[in-house]
Write a protein that holds these residues in place. Structure first.
Motif, PDB file in Angstrom:
ATOM      1  N   VAL A 117       0.932  -1.102   0.124  1.00  0.00           N
ATOM      2  CA  VAL A 117       0.080   0.031   0.035  1.00  0.00           C
ATOM      3  C   VAL A 117       0.789   1.104  -0.134  1.00  0.00           C
ATOM      4  O   VAL A 117       0.732   2.183  -0.635  1.00  0.00           O
ATOM      5  N   LEU A 118       1.889   1.440   0.831  1.00  0.00           N
ATOM      6  CA  LEU A 118       2.741   2.282   0.890  1.00  0.00           C
ATOM      7  C   LEU A 118       3.676   2.684  -0.384  1.00  0.00           C
ATOM      8  O   LEU A 118       3.826   3.800  -1.004  1.00  0.00           O
ATOM      9  N   PHE A 119       3.954   1.696  -0.972  1.00  0.00           N
ATOM     10  CA  PHE A 119       4.500   1.626  -2.432  1.00  0.00           C
ATOM     11  C   PHE A 119       3.846   2.343  -3.447  1.00  0.00           C
ATOM     12  O   PHE A 119       4.065   3.053  -4.369  1.00  0.00           O
ATOM     13  N   TYR A 120       2.378   1.794  -3.399  1.00  0.00           N
ATOM     14  CA  TYR A 120       1.424   2.287  -4.203  1.00  0.00           C
ATOM     15  C   TYR A 120       1.258   3.802  -4.119  1.00  0.00           C
ATOM     16  O   TYR A 120       0.916   4.571  -5.055  1.00  0.00           O
ATOM     17  N   LEU A 121       0.925   4.080  -2.784  1.00  0.00           N
ATOM     18  CA  LEU A 121       0.789   5.498  -2.413  1.00  0.00           C
ATOM     19  C   LEU A 121       1.750   6.505  -3.000  1.00  0.00           C
ATOM     20  O   LEU A 121       1.841   7.651  -3.510  1.00  0.00           O
ATOM     21  N   LEU A 122       3.023   6.168  -2.752  1.00  0.00           N
ATOM     22  CA  LEU A 122       4.308   6.964  -2.991  1.00  0.00           C
ATOM     23  C   LEU A 122       4.516   6.897  -4.608  1.00  0.00           C
ATOM     24  O   LEU A 122       4.407   8.144  -5.079  1.00  0.00           O
ATOM     25  N   GLY A 123       4.111   5.770  -5.389  1.00  0.00           N
ATOM     26  CA  GLY A 123       4.431   6.011  -6.829  1.00  0.00           C
ATOM     27  C   GLY A 123       3.104   6.840  -7.267  1.00  0.00           C
ATOM     28  O   GLY A 123       3.273   7.751  -8.087  1.00  0.00           O
ATOM     29  N   ASN A 124       1.710   6.695  -6.730  1.00  0.00           N
ATOM     30  CA  ASN A 124       0.503   6.990  -7.237  1.00  0.00           C
ATOM     31  C   ASN A 124       0.504   8.870  -6.848  1.00  0.00           C
ATOM     32  O   ASN A 124       0.087   9.586  -7.642  1.00  0.00           O
ATOM     33  N   THR A 125       1.075   9.089  -5.798  1.00  0.00           N
ATOM     34  CA  THR A 125       1.062  10.568  -5.356  1.00  0.00           C
ATOM     35  C   THR A 125       2.217  11.222  -6.112  1.00  0.00           C
ATOM     36  O   THR A 125       1.860  12.368  -6.856  1.00  0.00           O
ATOM     37  N   ALA A 126       3.277  10.722  -6.614  1.00  0.00           N
ATOM     38  CA  ALA A 126       4.071  11.270  -7.545  1.00  0.00           C
ATOM     39  C   ALA A 126       3.501  11.367  -8.976  1.00  0.00           C
ATOM     40  O   ALA A 126       3.856  12.459  -9.382  1.00  0.00           O
ATOM     41  N   ALA A 127       2.960  10.321  -9.325  1.00  0.00           N
ATOM     42  CA  ALA A 127       2.468  10.455 -10.817  1.00  0.00           C
ATOM     43  C   ALA A 127       1.174  11.252 -10.907  1.00  0.00           C
ATOM     44  O   ALA A 127       1.071  12.040 -11.963  1.00  0.00           O
ATOM     45  N   GLN A 128       0.320  11.269 -10.118  1.00  0.00           N
ATOM     46  CA  GLN A 128      -0.945  11.967 -10.089  1.00  0.00           C
ATOM     47  C   GLN A 128      -1.164  13.434  -9.684  1.00  0.00           C
ATOM     48  O   GLN A 128      -1.798  14.196 -10.079  1.00  0.00           O
ATOM     49  N   TYR A 129      -0.190  13.712  -8.788  1.00  0.00           N
ATOM     50  CA  TYR A 129      -0.108  15.223  -8.146  1.00  0.00           C
ATOM     51  C   TYR A 129       1.133  15.831  -8.321  1.00  0.00           C
ATOM     52  O   TYR A 129       1.021  16.924  -8.897  1.00  0.00           O
ATOM     53  N   PHE A 130       2.161  14.896  -7.914  1.00  0.00           N
ATOM     54  CA  PHE A 130       3.511  15.871  -8.136  1.00  0.00           C
ATOM     55  C   PHE A 130       4.004  16.138  -9.474  1.00  0.00           C
ATOM     56  O   PHE A 130       4.129  17.305  -9.946  1.00  0.00           O
ATOM     57  N   CYS A 131       3.854  14.854 -10.492  1.00  0.00           N
ATOM     58  CA  CYS A 131       4.472  15.224 -11.812  1.00  0.00           C
ATOM     59  C   CYS A 131       3.515  16.247 -12.604  1.00  0.00           C
ATOM     60  O   CYS A 131       3.734  16.908 -13.434  1.00  0.00           O
ATOM     61  N   LEU A 132       1.971  16.242 -12.155  1.00  0.00           N
ATOM     62  CA  LEU A 132       1.024  17.222 -12.807  1.00  0.00           C
ATOM     63  C   LEU A 132       1.536  18.585 -12.428  1.00  0.00           C
ATOM     64  O   LEU A 132       1.263  19.304 -13.242  1.00  0.00           O
ATOM     65  N   SER A 133       1.771  18.754 -11.184  1.00  0.00           N
ATOM     66  CA  SER A 133       2.216  20.148 -10.878  1.00  0.00           C
ATOM     67  C   SER A 133       3.308  20.769 -11.495  1.00  0.00           C
ATOM     68  O   SER A 133       3.589  21.743 -12.141  1.00  0.00           O
ATOM     69  N   LEU A 134       4.441  19.774 -11.677  1.00  0.00           N
ATOM     70  CA  LEU A 134       5.653  20.085 -12.193  1.00  0.00           C
ATOM     71  C   LEU A 134       5.419  20.354 -13.745  1.00  0.00           C
ATOM     72  O   LEU A 134       6.138  21.444 -14.321  1.00  0.00           O
ATOM     73  N   GLU A 135       4.627  19.485 -14.321  1.00  0.00           N
ATOM     74  CA  GLU A 135       4.427  19.651 -15.810  1.00  0.00           C
ATOM     75  C   GLU A 135       3.594  21.045 -16.001  1.00  0.00           C
ATOM     76  O   GLU A 135       4.230  21.680 -17.029  1.00  0.00           O
ATOM     77  N   SER A 136       2.604  21.336 -15.288  1.00  0.00           N
ATOM     78  CA  SER A 136       1.912  22.635 -15.362  1.00  0.00           C
ATOM     79  C   SER A 136       2.798  23.826 -15.230  1.00  0.00           C
ATOM     80  O   SER A 136       2.707  24.796 -15.885  1.00  0.00           O
TER      81      SER A 136
END
Length: 583
Positions: A117-136
């Motif tokens: 669960v923690l691995f999923y949360l770490l990767g999903n947070t980076a992909a769905q929120y962190f990367c989205l903010s950086l690309e914008s």
């Protein structure tokens, strides 16, 4: 397209399983924390007290737990020994030895599911929120693809490794885990991922750009040599850490110079061909995940995607099924969605936007309170939460006045993106802190050095997405896809090494300034660096000899190097092999 449908369906099932698991684990934790079963709690006897009183003065972490045989003694050892206190938010050792003391299999299953669960949360947070903010942010700041690729997009792809390293140095008091996870991830990507990409593309006889490959590998080797020197010295000052981090600035400068040289050289070329030439020699790390396949055998009911196989049934059943799936996905989705502002066109929701800016200050206040309690033993006063709540009310009202229902704001977009970036960093830090704490606890439970878990489990978990994405890009993207994949396999780990370890060393050495920060002693780091540099040298020799073609000799050699290294480390960790100076 059928394969895309199958993979998407499997991903959906996996997400549902993780959410349901999260609910059960949360209920289990709450039940055992607030309604403990007294029959499972060991009694404190005089014999236990005498033995454990001596342990209070020891400071050898929690390694002495295996000196006891029964679970009651181990539970008392954990509760009385300062080194067994959790560096995260949950005391996993107490759950394993006290709550599940009579059922160790149940304890292993619970911790394993929570690790996933923690691995999923770490990767999903980076992909769905962190990367989205950086690309914008990169679009808002009008950064060129070259500069964005080696700065913001690289940071987005390397976020789990970077934050795991920072947490390991700053919060877990075990920088060894951070060093090994960064180097383990770099070794896995530059050996296993490059090896697999070479094997799957060898029949196509694809060649990669020579200048960009040599540039990335040489800079990576220079970075590892600098790190080797730091480890040999055994300590580093603040200025030394800054100098180590500045290597990446040199790399970005060289990439930009090469980019403008290509532009000038090919200025007279046609626009389409010019773009093709310009993109070569640039590590476009963020392009792998840009195109997502759409699912053709799903339909939407009130915003919920439902497989058509179910929608052939009664429409009302399909509607309620959609609602059920939506509720099941909420546990892992809702806490982050309610505290991270998202302003993309596809995911815009005015209620979520208003609530996120209102709750974000309260989450930060709670995080600050927990960190202060761990470090100084004092809790934040009620005034702190009142101030945070007042700030949240003001920000929520501003968001209500300045936003519209049907689309994100077009003006004053930077504060929204900066807030989304900062809160996604906060969540990534929280999850990484808990993940490192769990790995350290698993090291004590299994009797394995936590650094070995950082080198394997943490490194593999953070790099598995790179393996899948890069192999898919190389197989389906032709020559350009292979170029992007290979560039990412070298520039990405170098970014993680320089930024993850660089920032960690700056923070750690800054806390000791003007003295130097002493690095954790781990002779096996020399072995890791040696094998990692050996893999880079193998690629640097084989590829130019084969006219830069990705073939089986490159892939088999890199995989053999990694397997030899892994076999050596695992043999030593289980006691089959011992070398002088290495435990």
């Amino acid at each position: 397209m059928a394969s895309f449908s199958t993979s998407r369906a499997k991903l959906k099932k996996g997400t549902l399983f993780l959410n349901i698991s999260f609910v059960f684990l949360s209920l289990f934790y709450l039940a055992t924390s607030y309604f403990p079963d007294q029959s499972n709690e060991p009694d404190i006897t005089a014999n236990h007290s005498l033995v454990l009183q001596e342990d209070l003065t020891k400071s050898d972490g929690c390694s002495g737990i295996h000196d006891y045989t029964d679970y009651k003694s181990k539970c008392m050892y954990i509760k009385s020994h300062i080194g067994c206190r959790s560096k995260g938010y949950i005391n996993y050792l107490q759950i394993f030895y006290c709550t599940c003391g009579q059922s160790p299999i149940l304890g292993h299953v619970i911790l394993l599911i929570w690790l996933v669960v923690l691995f999923y949360l770490l990767g999903n947070t980076a992909a769905q929120y962190f990367c989205l903010s950086l690309e914008s942010l990169s679009k808002l700041l009008k950064l060129s693809p070259t500069i964005a690729g080696v700065t913001l997009l690289s940071l987005g792809n390397g976020a789990p490794d970077v934050f795991s390293s920072i947490v390991s140095f700053t919060r877990s008091s075990d920088g060894d885990v951070g060093l090994n996870s960064i180097l383990g991830g770099a070794f896995f990507v530059s050996s296993v991922v490059v090896g697999v990409v070479s094997l799957v593309t060898s029949p196509k006889k694809i060649s990669v750009d020579k200048s960009s490959f040599i540039r990335d590998v040489c800079f990576f080797l220079f970075t590892l040599c600098a790190l080797l020197f730091i480890i040999l010295v055994g300590k580093i000052s603040l200025w030394g850490a800054i100098s180590f981090l500045s290597i990446y600035l040199g790399y970005v400068s060289v990439v930009c110079v090469m980019h403008f040289q290509y532009r000038k050289k090919n200025h007279s070329t046609a626009d389409g061909n010019q773009e093709d030439v310009l993109e070569r020699g640039v590590p476009l790390l963020g392009y792998v995940d840009d195109e997502k396949p759409t699912l053709v055998d799903e339909t939407t009911v009130d915003g919920q995607q439902i497989p058509l196989i179910f929608c052939n049934l009664d429409p009302s059943f399909c509607y309620y099924l959609g609602r059920l799936l939506y509720v099941l996905e909420l546990p892992l989705y809702l806490p982050r969605r309610l505290t991270i502002p998202v302003v993309s066109e596809e995911r815009w929701s005015r209620p979520f936007a208003i609530i996120s800016v209102a709750l974000a200050p309260i989450l930060l206040a709670a995080l600050g309170s927990s960190q202060r309690e761990k470090q100084f033993g004092s809790k934040s006063s009620l005034v702190t939460y009142l101030i945070a709540g007042l700030i949240g009310i003001v920000l929520g009202n501003l968001a209500y006045v300045t936003t519209k229902k049907y689309g994100p704001p077009k003006k004053a977009l930077f504060p929204w993106l900066a807030g989304g970036f900062f809160m996604s960093v906060t969540w990534t830090y929280i999850i990484a802190e808990e993940l490192v704490s769990l790995l350290v606890s698993l090291g004590y439970i299994l009797g394995i050095n936590p650094s070995v878990l950082g080198l394997t489990v943490l490194a593999w978990g953070n790099s598995l997405g790179d393996l899948i994405a890069d192999v898919a890009m190389a197989m389906n993207g032709g020559a350009d896809g292979a170029q992007i994949a290979i560039s990412g396999c070298y520039a990405g780990p170098m970014f993680n090494t320089l930024l993850g370890l660089g920032i960690s060393l700056i923070i750690s050495s800054g806390s000791k300034y003007p003295s130097s920060f002493v690095l954790p002693e781990d002779p096996s780091l020399y072995e890791t660096l040696g094998f990692l540099m050996g893999g880079l040298l193998w690629a640097l020799v084989i590829l130019p000899r084969n006219n830069m073609r990705l073939d089986r000799s490159l892939g088999v050699g890199l995989l053999a190097i990694y397997l030899c290294f892994l076999s050596l480390r695992l043999a030593r960790s289980v006691g089959l092999l011992r070398l002088h100076g290495v435990s």
